[in-house]
Design a protein around this motif. Structure first.
Motif, mmCIF file in Angstrom:
data_model
loop_
_atom_site.group_PDB
_atom_site.id
_atom_site.type_symbol
_atom_site.label_atom_id
_atom_site.label_comp_id
_atom_site.label_asym_id
_atom_site.label_seq_id
_atom_site.Cartn_x
_atom_site.Cartn_y
_atom_site.Cartn_z
ATOM 1 N N ASN A 99 36.302 44.054 48.722
ATOM 2 C CA ASN A 99 35.045 44.393 49.365
ATOM 3 C C ASN A 99 34.318 45.450 48.550
ATOM 4 O O ASN A 99 34.882 46.498 48.246
ATOM 5 N N GLY A 100 33.079 45.174 48.216
ATOM 6 C CA GLY A 100 32.198 46.144 47.572
ATOM 7 C C GLY A 100 30.870 46.096 48.290
ATOM 8 O O GLY A 100 29.887 45.611 47.761
ATOM 9 N N CYS A 101 30.878 46.529 49.524
ATOM 10 C CA CYS A 101 29.745 46.310 50.421
ATOM 11 C C CYS A 101 28.937 47.572 50.682
ATOM 12 O O CYS A 101 28.666 47.910 51.825
ATOM 13 N N ASP A 102 28.542 48.273 49.632
ATOM 14 C CA ASP A 102 27.685 49.423 49.882
ATOM 15 C C ASP A 102 26.290 48.967 50.281
ATOM 16 O O ASP A 102 25.528 49.704 50.871
ATOM 17 N N GLY A 103 25.948 47.714 49.938
ATOM 18 C CA GLY A 103 24.691 47.114 50.386
ATOM 19 C C GLY A 103 23.450 47.645 49.705
ATOM 20 O O GLY A 103 22.345 47.212 50.001
ATOM 21 N N THR A 104 23.604 48.575 48.773
ATOM 22 C CA THR A 104 22.414 49.171 48.162
ATOM 23 C C THR A 104 22.312 48.910 46.672
ATOM 24 O O THR A 104 21.228 49.028 46.117
ATOM 25 N N THR A 105 23.413 48.566 46.020
ATOM 26 C CA THR A 105 23.375 48.342 44.574
ATOM 27 C C THR A 105 23.778 46.911 44.257
ATOM 28 O O THR A 105 24.639 46.336 44.908
ATOM 29 N N TRP A 106 23.138 46.358 43.248
ATOM 30 C CA TRP A 106 23.431 45.001 42.830
ATOM 31 C C TRP A 106 24.620 45.016 41.890
ATOM 32 O O TRP A 106 24.731 45.870 41.020
ATOM 33 N N LYS A 107 25.519 44.067 42.092
ATOM 34 C CA LYS A 107 26.749 43.972 41.319
ATOM 35 C C LYS A 107 26.700 42.716 40.456
ATOM 36 O O LYS A 107 26.144 41.705 40.859
ATOM 37 N N THR A 108 27.329 42.795 39.286
ATOM 38 C CA THR A 108 27.366 41.665 38.374
ATOM 39 C C THR A 108 28.572 41.807 37.447
ATOM 40 O O THR A 108 29.221 42.853 37.415
ATOM 41 N N GLY A 109 28.863 40.735 36.697
ATOM 42 C CA GLY A 109 29.885 40.803 35.666
ATOM 43 C C GLY A 109 31.304 40.511 36.106
ATOM 44 O O GLY A 109 32.251 40.852 35.413
ATOM 45 N N LEU A 110 31.486 39.835 37.238
ATOM 46 C CA LEU A 110 32.806 39.520 37.773
ATOM 47 C C LEU A 110 32.985 38.008 37.827
ATOM 48 O O LEU A 110 32.098 37.296 38.283
ATOM 49 N N THR A 111 34.137 37.529 37.362
ATOM 50 C CA THR A 111 34.507 36.127 37.530
ATOM 51 C C THR A 111 35.796 36.090 38.332
ATOM 52 O O THR A 111 36.772 36.749 37.966
ATOM 53 N N VAL A 112 35.788 35.340 39.428
ATOM 54 C CA VAL A 112 36.955 35.231 40.294
ATOM 55 C C VAL A 112 37.706 33.950 39.937
ATOM 56 O O VAL A 112 37.156 32.853 40.053
ATOM 57 N N ILE A 113 38.960 34.122 39.480
ATOM 58 C CA ILE A 113 39.800 32.984 39.113
ATOM 59 C C ILE A 113 40.562 32.498 40.347
ATOM 60 O O ILE A 113 40.698 31.319 40.581
ATOM 61 N N GLY A 114 41.071 33.448 41.129
ATOM 62 C CA GLY A 114 41.833 33.110 42.330
ATOM 63 C C GLY A 114 42.740 34.250 42.728
ATOM 64 O O GLY A 114 42.432 35.421 42.482
ATOM 65 N N THR B 292 24.698 37.905 40.684
ATOM 66 C CA THR B 292 24.374 39.231 41.199
ATOM 67 C C THR B 292 24.392 39.191 42.727
ATOM 68 O O THR B 292 23.927 38.225 43.329
ATOM 69 N N VAL B 293 24.978 40.197 43.338
ATOM 70 C CA VAL B 293 24.965 40.358 44.797
ATOM 71 C C VAL B 293 24.968 41.852 45.109
ATOM 72 O O VAL B 293 25.399 42.667 44.301
ATOM 73 N N CYS B 294 24.488 42.209 46.268
ATOM 74 C CA CYS B 294 24.647 43.592 46.712
ATOM 75 C C CYS B 294 25.775 43.669 47.739
ATOM 76 O O CYS B 294 26.311 44.739 47.985
ATOM 77 N N TRP B 295 26.155 42.534 48.307
ATOM 78 C CA TRP B 295 27.230 42.478 49.296
ATOM 79 C C TRP B 295 28.374 41.659 48.705
ATOM 80 O O TRP B 295 28.342 40.436 48.718
ATOM 81 N N LEU B 296 29.375 42.337 48.149
ATOM 82 C CA LEU B 296 30.523 41.667 47.559
ATOM 83 C C LEU B 296 31.644 41.618 48.584
ATOM 84 O O LEU B 296 32.142 42.651 49.011
ATOM 85 N N GLN B 297 32.007 40.419 49.004
ATOM 86 C CA GLN B 297 33.086 40.241 49.977
ATOM 87 C C GLN B 297 33.825 38.962 49.635
ATOM 88 O O GLN B 297 33.240 37.871 49.654
ATOM 89 N N LEU C 207 36.540 40.395 33.964
ATOM 90 C CA LEU C 207 35.400 41.307 34.011
ATOM 91 C C LEU C 207 34.655 41.217 32.683
ATOM 92 O O LEU C 207 35.274 41.303 31.620
ATOM 93 N N SER C 208 33.350 41.052 32.744
ATOM 94 C CA SER C 208 32.579 40.916 31.508
ATOM 95 C C SER C 208 32.034 42.261 31.053
ATOM 96 O O SER C 208 32.074 43.253 31.793
ATOM 97 N N ASP C 209 31.502 42.275 29.832
ATOM 98 C CA ASP C 209 30.942 43.506 29.266
ATOM 99 C C ASP C 209 29.782 44.041 30.100
ATOM 100 O O ASP C 209 29.525 45.234 30.114
#
Length: 178
Positions: free
Chosen positions: A156-171, A67-72, A96-98
């Motif tokens: 970039n998903g840097c709204d800074g106010t909401t927590w993000k989850t459910g992403l796996t970065v392969i490359g 979980t992050v609120c700053w996705l970069q 992307l997970s469920d």
């Protein structure tokens, strides 16, 4: 922008891996470890796991978002390793997970070697879950000029106010666009 199907991603990744093995310059693969992921080394936010995908015979070390609120996520590649005069596409390869929660689109940005940029938004919530997804960042022509040789790309998903989850970065993959 068009979304790649799983088989297209497998093909692109395989092409990139083969290009690296053959020392050819027709494609490139950038692993998750080679990307710059903000908070990527902090186990409170990201977990590094070894996972086997159909894109590789070997297990890959991938970055699983807790979980992050700053996705970069940033990447770059030296285009002097690619064929001159060829049009290339740059793609993030993710799963992307469920339980995906982004609360809004991410911004995908490409900075070409000539320093022109391309940017657009993608709503990850609408993408298929539990399968590989290729997110096209943009395209560039690898010119033969003596200018800067680096292509840069980001998610970039840097709204800074909401927590993000459910992403796996392969490359990421850089491959010819026909």
């Amino acid at each position: 922008m068009a979304q790649l199907q799983r088989d297209d991603i497998v093909s692109l990744w395989t092409q990139g891996v083969q290009a690296v093995k053959d020392k050819s310059s027709c494609a490139a693969v950038i692993t998750a470890k080679e990307l710059s992921i903000v908070w990527g080394s902090d186990s409170r936010y990201w977990k590094w796991v070894s996972k086997t995908y159909p894109i590789s015979c070997e297990a890959l070390e991938v970055a699983k978002l807790i979980t992050v609120c700053w996705l970069q996520i940033d990447g770059e590649y030296d285009t002097s390793n690619l064929k001159k005069g060829v049009k290339y596409g740059v793609y993030f390869v993710v799963e992307l997970s469920d339980n995906l929660c982004m609360n809004g689109p991410v911004t995908l940005k490409l900075t070409r070697p000539n320093r022109t940029t391309e940017e657009h938004k993608e709503d990850l919530e609408t993408k298929p879950k539990n399968t590989l997804v290729g997110l096209k960042v943009g395209e560039f022509i690898n010119s033969a000029c003596g200018c800067e040789n680096t292509v840069k790309f980001s998610m970039n998903g840097c709204d800074g106010t909401t927590w993000k989850t459910g992403l796996t970065v392969i490359g990421a993959v850089i491959a010819p666009v026909w």
